[in-house]
Design a protein around this motif. Sequence first.
Motif, short mmCIF file in Angstrom:
data_model
loop_
_atom_site.label_atom_id
_atom_site.label_comp_id
_atom_site.label_asym_id
_atom_site.label_seq_id
_atom_site.Cartn_x
_atom_site.Cartn_y
_atom_site.Cartn_z
N ARG A 23 0.83 -1.20 0.00
CA ARG A 23 0.00 0.00 0.00
C ARG A 23 0.86 1.26 0.00
NH1 ARG A 23 -5.12 -1.00 4.13
NH2 ARG A 23 -6.24 -2.49 2.80
N LEU A 24 1.96 1.23 0.75
CA LEU A 24 2.86 2.38 0.81
C LEU A 24 3.49 2.63 -0.55
CD1 LEU A 24 4.44 4.57 2.32
CD2 LEU A 24 6.09 2.80 2.99
N ILE A 25 3.97 1.57 -1.21
CA ILE A 25 4.63 1.72 -2.51
C ILE A 25 3.64 2.22 -3.55
CG2 ILE A 25 5.78 0.48 -4.38
CD1 ILE A 25 6.89 -1.41 -2.24
N MET A 26 2.44 1.61 -3.57
CA MET A 26 1.45 2.03 -4.56
C MET A 26 1.03 3.48 -4.34
SD MET A 26 1.12 -0.46 -6.65
CE MET A 26 2.87 -0.83 -6.36
N GLY A 27 0.94 3.89 -3.07
CA GLY A 27 0.61 5.28 -2.77
C GLY A 27 1.67 6.23 -3.25
N LEU A 28 2.94 5.86 -3.08
CA LEU A 28 4.04 6.71 -3.55
C LEU A 28 4.05 6.79 -5.07
CD1 LEU A 28 6.93 5.58 -1.15
CD2 LEU A 28 5.74 7.77 -1.13
N ASN A 29 3.78 5.64 -5.73
CA ASN A 29 3.77 5.64 -7.19
C ASN A 29 2.68 6.53 -7.75
OD1 ASN A 29 5.91 3.89 -7.26
ND2 ASN A 29 4.68 2.06 -7.56
N VAL A 30 1.50 6.48 -7.12
CA VAL A 30 0.39 7.33 -7.58
C VAL A 30 0.74 8.80 -7.38
CG1 VAL A 30 -1.99 7.98 -7.13
CG2 VAL A 30 -1.37 5.57 -7.23
#
Length: 216
Positions: free
Chosen positions: A194-201
């Motif tokens: 979730r953290l990685i996907m949030g940063l990517n977005v």
Amino acid sequence: MHFPTVLLTLISIIQALALELMWSKIVDSDWLLVLDFQALIGWGMVIAAFLGILQIWVMYSTMVMGFIWQPQLRDSIVPFIIGIQQFMLIALIGEEFTTLWLYVLGSIFISGNWVSHSSFKRARQDPENDDFFGNRKPATLRDFWPAITIVLILVVMGLAIDMTQNQTWLPVLALVLANAVLIYQTFRFRMLWRLIMGLNVASQIAAAPEEEVDEE
């Protein structure tokens, strides 16, 4: 570069084979349907093996789809080693508990932590991952103590079972611990995902032209 796709395909094949082997073990083990301590221990091993399969898949999916890193030849070989370890873990599920199962599980913990650390180390070197690694210090020996402790506990419990020849509450205690750790690590990978996907977005929004951001 097609490596991420190839690696995920390879991992998915190996995990599918592990699941097929586990299903065959369940179907062929009539003793699992008897309400006794052996069945309880057996289902504990089955659940732990299943959680291990899920965790390996989640670990590789997170590393491949969440970061950009330079692959090496060993990255295409290690999945086979982990696959063999998983096959051994499933094959050792039997009516009589064997401590070799605990030792194999400990070896999988070692392999998984080595793979994740090695991948994180190379991912840190790529500037495109600075959103994640920018405010995080490199891992030190202290960061590996939880994994080391888990492996040591599994080994100690295995030795205790060998010395006492206990086939009831000691194996159950070891399996409760193993399953609890696997569930906890799965949730840790979920948080990381979730953290990685949030940063990517957030990075995509920041890099988008002002007109596109306004339209969203």
